[in-house]
Scaffold this motif. Structure first.
Motif, mmCIF file in Angstrom:
data_model
loop_
_atom_site.group_PDB
_atom_site.id
_atom_site.type_symbol
_atom_site.label_atom_id
_atom_site.label_comp_id
_atom_site.label_asym_id
_atom_site.label_seq_id
_atom_site.Cartn_x
_atom_site.Cartn_y
_atom_site.Cartn_z
ATOM 1 N N MET A 38 15.159 -38.278 37.718
ATOM 2 C CA MET A 38 14.079 -37.427 37.198
ATOM 3 C C MET A 38 13.181 -36.932 38.333
ATOM 4 N N ILE A 39 12.821 -37.822 39.242
ATOM 5 C CA ILE A 39 11.976 -37.424 40.371
ATOM 6 C C ILE A 39 12.676 -36.349 41.202
ATOM 7 N N ASN A 40 13.948 -36.549 41.517
ATOM 8 C CA ASN A 40 14.695 -35.574 42.311
ATOM 9 C C ASN A 40 14.805 -34.231 41.605
ATOM 10 N N MET A 41 15.070 -34.251 40.304
ATOM 11 C CA MET A 41 15.180 -32.987 39.585
ATOM 12 C C MET A 41 13.837 -32.270 39.514
ATOM 13 N N LEU A 42 12.758 -33.010 39.266
ATOM 14 C CA LEU A 42 11.434 -32.376 39.217
ATOM 15 C C LEU A 42 11.072 -31.772 40.569
ATOM 16 N N ARG A 43 11.382 -32.476 41.639
ATOM 17 C CA ARG A 43 11.098 -31.956 42.988
ATOM 18 C C ARG A 43 11.898 -30.699 43.283
ATOM 19 N N ASN A 44 13.161 -30.686 42.905
ATOM 20 C CA ASN A 44 14.050 -29.584 43.265
ATOM 21 C C ASN A 44 14.000 -28.402 42.297
ATOM 22 N N LEU A 45 13.810 -28.670 40.997
ATOM 23 C CA LEU A 45 13.864 -27.598 40.003
ATOM 24 C C LEU A 45 12.532 -27.315 39.332
ATOM 25 N N GLY A 46 11.644 -28.305 39.338
ATOM 26 C CA GLY A 46 10.423 -28.177 38.541
ATOM 27 C C GLY A 46 10.759 -28.353 37.069
ATOM 28 N N TRP A 47 9.754 -28.147 36.214
ATOM 29 C CA TRP A 47 9.983 -28.311 34.774
ATOM 30 C C TRP A 47 10.551 -27.007 34.238
ATOM 31 N N ILE A 48 11.861 -26.958 34.006
ATOM 32 C CA ILE A 48 12.539 -25.746 33.547
ATOM 33 C C ILE A 48 12.980 -25.924 32.097
ATOM 34 N N ASP A 49 13.361 -24.813 31.458
ATOM 35 C CA ASP A 49 13.930 -24.891 30.107
ATOM 36 C C ASP A 49 15.201 -25.731 30.155
ATOM 37 N N GLY A 50 15.353 -26.621 29.211
ATOM 38 C CA GLY A 50 16.531 -27.477 29.154
ATOM 39 C C GLY A 50 16.500 -28.639 30.135
ATOM 40 N N PHE A 51 15.307 -28.906 30.698
ATOM 41 C CA PHE A 51 15.192 -29.966 31.715
ATOM 42 C C PHE A 51 15.690 -31.313 31.189
ATOM 43 N N ILE A 52 15.226 -31.707 30.010
ATOM 44 C CA ILE A 52 15.567 -33.037 29.476
ATOM 45 C C ILE A 52 17.080 -33.187 29.318
#
Length: 91
Positions: A38-52
């Protein structure tokens, strides 16, 4: 009179103590892979549609690798820890 063994839920008995060596890495790898992915995805993509949904997919993939790796490395980590920390023999 027979003593009932402890239960998890309903009639499901708790696992014997020896299973702690598998259950602890199971939960630890589950939690760590989820948090780190989750930390890596938030850092790289931010909160995007379909994040979860994307995060959950990546988490399960990470966990599929993390759990067996933890099981394989645990004996080496215990040995290394024993060189750094006074650990009396377990009874």
């Amino acid at each position: 009179m027979a003593v009932d063994s402890p239960k998890i839920i309903g009639n499901i008995p708790k696992l014997p103590t020896k299973w702690a060596t598998v259950v602890i890495p199971f939960f630890l790898s589950f939690l760590m892979s989820g948090i780190i992915s989750m930390i890596n995805m938030l850092r790289n993509l931010g909160w995007i549609d379909g994040f979860i949904s994307l995060w959950f997919h990546n988490w399960m993939l990470s966990w599929a690798f993390a759990f067996p790796i933890v099981l394989l490395l645990l004996p080496m980590v215990r040995k290394l820890t024993g060189k750094l920390v006074h650990m009396p023999p377990m009874k």
